[in-house]
Design an enzyme around this catalytic site. Structure first.
Site, PDB file in Angstrom:
ATOM      1  CE1 TYR A  51      -3.069  -3.009   0.390  1.00  0.00           C
ATOM      2  CE2 TYR A  51      -3.637  -2.249   2.583  1.00  0.00           C
ATOM      3  CZ  TYR A  51      -3.804  -3.139   1.552  1.00  0.00           C
ATOM      4  OH  TYR A  51      -4.723  -4.155   1.681  1.00  0.00           O
ATOM      5  CB  SER A 137      -4.318 -11.649   2.578  1.00  0.00           C
ATOM      6  OG  SER A 137      -5.261 -10.819   1.933  1.00  0.00           O
ATOM      7  N   PRO A 187     -15.597  -4.971   2.148  1.00  0.00           N
ATOM      8  CG  PRO A 187     -15.769  -4.082   4.302  1.00  0.00           C
ATOM      9  CD  PRO A 187     -14.775  -4.365   3.211  1.00  0.00           C
ATOM     10  CD  GLU A 239     -23.212   5.961   6.589  1.00  0.00           C
ATOM     11  OE1 GLU A 239     -23.288   5.034   5.748  1.00  0.00           O
ATOM     12  OE2 GLU A 239     -23.423   7.157   6.311  1.00  0.00           O
ATOM     13  CG  ASN A 240     -18.259   2.892   6.781  1.00  0.00           C
ATOM     14  OD1 ASN A 240     -19.384   2.879   6.302  1.00  0.00           O
ATOM     15  ND2 ASN A 240     -17.182   3.170   6.058  1.00  0.00           N
TER      16      ASN A 240
END
Length: 285
Positions: A51, A137, A187, A239-240
């Site tokens: 990343y 992963s 997700p 919110e998540n």
């Protein structure tokens, strides 16, 4: 309400919801949103060597004021470093970039390269107490089964694509068989399938005063899957996280179950071209 935890096979407790920083390569922005996430109540932060933002995550952790032992930090070994010796050097590099003394969860990022040799070194680091939990992963059922049947210490986590449109029930059953905890990347399906306004998810959410996205996230956690939603917007980050004060009914879960397409529309891990692409992705000289 507080985020629930899951106890991994080795007894380590991990939050069922964390903050992912995939596709946030700008270091200043990554540090900002990671600090926002920690301040909002996220205690699990998920990054990876590929990343290219571990330094930003480390800076955010250092500036957060939250005690290290209250945070759960994940990073991953990239394909380029998938060997015994390179795994050792890559781990030390990640640790230095993060500015940490240990990693909570260290994953093999892809089932590619010399994964068994790399795993042997990771097992040694785990036994030495430098990693609290180890995992993989993108290991789909057959590779995961072969891996678990071969290694000395089975992975505690397998991070794969899991959302209402790619539910992977067979993969979940296989993970359960080996005592491997399922963790969802993407997700929210990376925004595909109109997930933020999907009529089924929206209608269910209206019963609880929740958004379609919150329903999708809660659905996964009620399956026992941990989730790593990502956003760069403060209101969405908050919110998540606001999904722990309601429970979906069995009927809700069944309706969401009908949305499964049975395949990914984000990435095809069985494609030789994709495998070559990942091998060609270099993160250092």
């Amino acid at each position: 309400m507080a985020v629930e935890n899951v106890k991994l096979s080795n007894g380590v407790e991990m939050p069922l919801e964390g903050f992912g920083v995939f596709q946030i390569p700008d270091l200043a922005e990554c540090e900002r949103v990671t600090r926002t996430a920690i301040q909002s109540g996220y205690h699990l932060i998920d990054t990876a060597a590929v990343y290219m933002n571990e330094e930003a995550v480390g800076a955010a952790i250092a500036a957060s004021g939250v005690a290290r032992e209250k945070l759960f930090v994940t990073t991953k070994l990239w394909v380029q470093d998938m060997s015994y010796d390179r795994a050792d050097a890559a781990f030390e590099t990640s640790l230095k970039k993060l500015g940490l003394d240990y990693i909570d969860l260290y994953l093999l990022h892809q089932p590619m390269g010399d994964v068994f040799a790399a795993w042997r070194r990771i097992e040694e680091l785990y036994r030495a107490g430098r990693i609290r939990a180890i995992g993989v992963s993108n290991f789909y059922p057959a590779p995961l089964a072969d891996f678990c049947e071969t290694v000395e210490i089975k992975p505690m986590v397998n991070q794969v694509e899991l959302h209402p449109f790619f539910q992977q029930e067979t993969a979940l059953a296989n993970m359960k068989h080996y005592g491997v905890h399922a963790q969802a990347w993407g997700p929210l399906a990376e925004g595909k399938h109109g997930i933020f306004s999907h009529p089924v998810l929206t209608a269910i959410g209206e019963k609880y005063g929740k958004t379609a996205a919150q329903v999708a996230l809660r659905w996964n956690t009620q399956r026992g899957v941990s989730i790593l939603p990502k956003s760069v917007h403060t209101e969405r980050i908050e919110e998540n996280l606001a999904i722990w004060d309601f429970t979906l009914t069995d009927t809700d879960m069944t309706e969401i179950g009908k949305l499964d397409l049975g395949h990914s529309e984000i990435v095809d891990h069985s494609s030789p071209a994709f495998v070559r692409f990942l091998h060609e992705r270099k993160i250092h000289d």
